[in-house]
Design a protein around this motif. Structure first.
Motif, PDB file in Angstrom:
ATOM      1  N   ARG A   3      34.504  38.833  30.333  1.00 17.06           N
ATOM      2  CA  ARG A   3      33.688  39.019  29.131  1.00 17.06           C
ATOM      3  C   ARG A   3      33.845  40.433  28.580  1.00 17.06           C
ATOM      4  O   ARG A   3      33.902  40.633  27.366  1.00 17.06           O
ATOM      5  CB  ARG A   3      32.211  38.722  29.457  1.00 17.06           C
ATOM      6  CG  ARG A   3      31.911  37.247  29.631  1.00 17.06           C
ATOM      7  CD  ARG A   3      30.421  36.974  29.466  1.00 17.06           C
ATOM      8  NE  ARG A   3      29.644  37.623  30.511  1.00 17.06           N
ATOM      9  CZ  ARG A   3      29.373  37.059  31.688  1.00 17.06           C
ATOM     10  NH1 ARG A   3      29.839  35.852  31.961  1.00 17.06           N
ATOM     11  NH2 ARG A   3      28.656  37.687  32.586  1.00 17.06           N
ATOM     12  N   SER A   4      33.912  41.414  29.461  1.00 18.16           N
ATOM     13  CA  SER A   4      34.091  42.794  29.010  1.00 18.16           C
ATOM     14  C   SER A   4      35.444  42.983  28.335  1.00 18.16           C
ATOM     15  O   SER A   4      35.566  43.631  27.288  1.00 18.16           O
ATOM     16  CB  SER A   4      33.961  43.757  30.200  1.00 18.16           C
ATOM     17  OG  SER A   4      32.695  43.633  30.810  1.00 18.16           O
ATOM     18  N   ILE A   5      36.496  42.394  28.932  1.00 19.27           N
ATOM     19  CA  ILE A   5      37.826  42.473  28.335  1.00 19.27           C
ATOM     20  C   ILE A   5      37.835  41.798  26.976  1.00 19.27           C
ATOM     21  O   ILE A   5      38.431  42.303  26.012  1.00 19.27           O
ATOM     22  CB  ILE A   5      38.868  41.837  29.282  1.00 19.27           C
ATOM     23  CG1 ILE A   5      39.027  42.695  30.551  1.00 19.27           C
ATOM     24  CG2 ILE A   5      40.208  41.662  28.582  1.00 19.27           C
ATOM     25  CD1 ILE A   5      39.900  42.058  31.607  1.00 19.27           C
ATOM     26  N   PHE A   6      37.164  40.654  26.881  1.00 19.57           N
ATOM     27  CA  PHE A   6      37.105  39.939  25.608  1.00 19.57           C
ATOM     28  C   PHE A   6      36.419  40.789  24.542  1.00 19.57           C
ATOM     29  O   PHE A   6      36.880  40.881  23.397  1.00 19.57           O
ATOM     30  CB  PHE A   6      36.353  38.615  25.800  1.00 19.57           C
ATOM     31  CG  PHE A   6      36.282  37.776  24.552  1.00 19.57           C
ATOM     32  CD1 PHE A   6      37.290  36.884  24.235  1.00 19.57           C
ATOM     33  CD2 PHE A   6      35.203  37.884  23.693  1.00 19.57           C
ATOM     34  CE1 PHE A   6      37.224  36.114  23.087  1.00 19.57           C
ATOM     35  CE2 PHE A   6      35.124  37.122  22.540  1.00 19.57           C
ATOM     36  CZ  PHE A   6      36.141  36.227  22.233  1.00 19.57           C
ATOM     37  N   THR A   7      35.315  41.435  24.908  1.00 20.42           N
ATOM     38  CA  THR A   7      34.579  42.267  23.947  1.00 20.42           C
ATOM     39  C   THR A   7      35.425  43.428  23.459  1.00 20.42           C
ATOM     40  O   THR A   7      35.564  43.670  22.257  1.00 20.42           O
ATOM     41  CB  THR A   7      33.287  42.799  24.593  1.00 20.42           C
ATOM     42  OG1 THR A   7      32.460  41.698  24.960  1.00 20.42           O
ATOM     43  CG2 THR A   7      32.526  43.696  23.625  1.00 20.42           C
ATOM     44  N   LEU A 152      27.574  52.203  31.507  1.00 20.93           N
ATOM     45  CA  LEU A 152      26.352  51.405  31.429  1.00 20.93           C
ATOM     46  C   LEU A 152      26.632  49.923  31.218  1.00 20.93           C
ATOM     47  O   LEU A 152      25.704  49.121  31.137  1.00 20.93           O
ATOM     48  CB  LEU A 152      25.472  51.916  30.279  1.00 20.93           C
ATOM     49  CG  LEU A 152      24.891  53.326  30.439  1.00 20.93           C
ATOM     50  CD1 LEU A 152      24.229  53.767  29.134  1.00 20.93           C
ATOM     51  CD2 LEU A 152      23.889  53.374  31.593  1.00 20.93           C
ATOM     52  N   GLY A 153      27.928  49.566  31.103  1.00 19.35           N
ATOM     53  CA  GLY A 153      28.285  48.180  30.856  1.00 19.35           C
ATOM     54  C   GLY A 153      28.191  47.779  29.400  1.00 19.35           C
ATOM     55  O   GLY A 153      28.188  46.590  29.074  1.00 19.35           O
ATOM     56  N   LYS A 154      28.146  48.766  28.482  1.00 16.75           N
ATOM     57  CA  LYS A 154      28.075  48.506  27.036  1.00 16.75           C
ATOM     58  C   LYS A 154      29.425  48.874  26.429  1.00 16.75           C
ATOM     59  O   LYS A 154      29.753  50.049  26.314  1.00 16.75           O
ATOM     60  CB  LYS A 154      26.965  49.332  26.380  1.00 16.75           C
ATOM     61  CG  LYS A 154      25.601  49.203  27.049  1.00 16.75           C
ATOM     62  CD  LYS A 154      25.027  47.806  26.863  1.00 16.75           C
ATOM     63  CE  LYS A 154      23.620  47.722  27.448  1.00 16.75           C
ATOM     64  NZ  LYS A 154      23.039  46.372  27.316  1.00 16.75           N
ATOM     65  N   PHE A 155      30.206  47.883  26.029  1.00 16.12           N
ATOM     66  CA  PHE A 155      31.582  48.130  25.610  1.00 16.12           C
ATOM     67  C   PHE A 155      31.799  48.002  24.107  1.00 16.12           C
ATOM     68  O   PHE A 155      32.780  48.506  23.576  1.00 16.12           O
ATOM     69  CB  PHE A 155      32.535  47.159  26.322  1.00 16.12           C
ATOM     70  CG  PHE A 155      32.573  47.344  27.814  1.00 16.12           C
ATOM     71  CD1 PHE A 155      33.394  48.294  28.395  1.00 16.12           C
ATOM     72  CD2 PHE A 155      31.784  46.563  28.645  1.00 16.12           C
ATOM     73  CE1 PHE A 155      33.426  48.476  29.761  1.00 16.12           C
ATOM     74  CE2 PHE A 155      31.821  46.727  30.026  1.00 16.12           C
ATOM     75  CZ  PHE A 155      32.638  47.687  30.583  1.00 16.12           C
TER      76      PHE A 155
END
Length: 512
Positions: A3-7, A152-155
């Motif tokens: 999900r992070s990579i997608f964002t 913080l996990g905010k990409f």
């Protein structure tokens, strides 16, 4: 991680598309002559320092330390670390910016020594670089705040910030051009203005995430800050070896006939689309994840994360490299051939693009392997490998620039990237920190086979449809690429190289 990579990838793709629009405007206004060469050198210098000090060395040292402070000592300790690093970075970069602007003529002798043979182009490059140099300070602070957001996990906000660079560059080209000496001066002012906007945007996003940073905190050197500074030094080369190689490309190209710097710039911009979308997205998501897993004592999860990162990189980078090599000339014709950028410029630039495409999978894999060292606090090993690869790139440049001109410069960078990627992979494997699992071993050859099938299909489609310059060429090129993608993903699914159901499940989880 998916999900992070997608964002990150989605926002980076939006930024790259706008970047293509910006470069299309630049090509139509500046072409590939002396003015374009001077502007691209002016843009290269602050971008080099941004990637070395900001995105490269700083993030490589700061993000794992921030993740460790957040995991082990809490929100307040992590925020204090970020604020102290912001102050130190501000002081250092302000001094560097002032010195750079004062000594720019001498610095230009190092960056583009070949320009000395053309005094007008040399002076224009000095003027433009002085305008763009404050961007260094602004964008490195932007990289610091973006590192906090990623920790913080905010990409999303950090990945979206570069959009302002492209938007303001295009606006400046139209709005400021009548009031300054040349269109290149207007573009240079747009670069610096975009740095102000990007810093404001990520600072606002960081405050919304619950960590409003005081960027002018009193400077102190507690142990965690000293640790970040110690790791930054070697990280300058370890994380930025690709950028150092590209800087060497500019130095070498400045001795070649006029237009060589521009050919390399436009080719690199096209190659940067998959590299930015895939490589930057994977590296951005992987580094904080690996750091958290390692500091939490989860080695098996770390092994799995790096295997999936390699798999995702291969799924996307290998077909992208094949497509760029096969469609290099149609891509350059459709995107840039208009105005001052003619058919001969497109032909010469396409040759450099083919050479860069050879190294595209390696560029992406380096971004996967380097976090494997940095997440464990090891910045020394990538430095040693990086130094060797910079020397190798320089040697190859000197050997190939004569017979191949600017194409030899691009090919040297690609070969050095492969040497870098393979050496890093070997060292991680020898330490037991990179063990390809069964899924990766099974997928890799099947993905290569699917990419080869796609390449054959693209060649046939390009021959049948004949995309060229103009809107018609853009439409036909899009159709060729879409059909090629169907061939690739179909062949990969049928051969077992990937399972599209994994992607559907990830997208469903994201929507929910």
């Amino acid at each position: 991680m998916l999900r992070s990579i997608f964002t990150v990838g989605a926002w980076t793709m939006a930024s790259r598309v706008l970047g293509f629009l910006r470069d299309m405007l630049i090509a139509s206004k500046l072409g590939a002559g002396p003015m374009a060469d001077a502007f691209f050198v002016a843009l290269k210098l602050p971008n080099l320092f941004r990637r070395l000090f900001g995105e490269g060395a700083f993030n490589a040292a700061f993000v794992p330390a921030f993740a460790q402070a957040l995991t082990q000592r809490g929100h307040a300790a992590a925020q204090m670390l970020a604020e102290r690093m912001a102050m130190l970075l501000s002081l250092w970069l302000t001094l560097l910016t002032v010195l750079g602007m004062v000594f720019m003529p001498w610095l230009m002798q190092v960056l583009a020594p070949g320009f000395s043979n053309d005094p007008a182009k040399f002076q224009l490059a000095v003027e433009l670089t002085r305008i763009t140099f404050p961007y260094l300070l602004l964008i490195c602070l932007t990289a610091l705040v973006s590192g906090v957001l990623n920790g913080l996990g905010k990409f999303a906000a950090a990945a979206a910030a570069p959009i302002f660079f492209n938007l303001l560059s295009m606006i400046a080209l139209f709005a400021l051009a009548p009031f300054v000496a040349t269109p290149a001066h207007a573009l240079a002012w747009g670069v610096t203005l975009s740095g102000i906007v990007q810093l404001g945007f990520v600072s606002w996003a960081c405050a919304r995430a619950g960590m409003a940073l005081n960027l002018f905190h009193a400077p102190k050197l507690p142990p965690d800050v000293r640790m970040v500074l110690r790791r930054m030094g070697p990280g300058l080369i370890g994380a930025g070896v690709t950028q150092l190689n590209l800087a060497i490309d500019v130095i070498i190209a400045s001795f070649l006939p006029a237009g060589a710097v521009s050919y390399l710039y436009y080719a690199d911009r096209v190659a940067q689309l998959p590299l930015g979308v895939i490589g930057a997205a994977v590296a951005t998501a992987l580094l904080p994840l690996l750091a958290r897993q390692i500091h939490a004592g989860q080695p098996l999860q770390a092994h799995r994360s790096i295997n999936r990162a390699i798999e995702i990189s291969l799924i996307l980078a290998v077909p992208a490299a094949v497509a760029l090599a096969v469609l290099a000339l149609p891509i350059l014709e459709a995107l840039f051939q208009r105005g001052a950028f003619g058919a001969e410029e497109a032909r010469l630039t396409s040759r450099a693009l083919v050479a860069y495409s050879v190294g595209l999978p390696a560029f992406v894999l380096v971004k996967v392997f380097v976090p494997g060292f940095f997440a464990r606090g090891d910045t020394a090993t990538p430095v040693k490998v990086g130094i060797c690869c910079v020397v190798l790139n320089l040697g190859l440049n000197l050997a190939l620039m004569g017979p191949l001109l600017h194409v030899g410069v691009a090919l040297s960078t690609s070969l050095a990237a492969w040497a870098n990627a393979l050496t890093l992979a070997f060292l991680l494997a020898r330490r037991g920190q990179l063990v390809p699992d069964r899924r990766l071993r099974r997928a890799a050859p099947r993905l290569l086979g699917a990419a080869i099938a796609m390449g054959a299909a693209l060649m046939a489609l390009a021959w049948l449809l004949g995309p060229g310059p103009g809107l018609r060429g853009v439409v036909l090129l899009g159709l060729v690429c879409a059909l090629g993608a169907l061939v690739y993903f179909g062949a990969a699914q049928l051969s077992g190289g990937l399972d599209l159901r994994d992607l559907r499940r990830m997208l469903r989880r994201r929507r929910s």
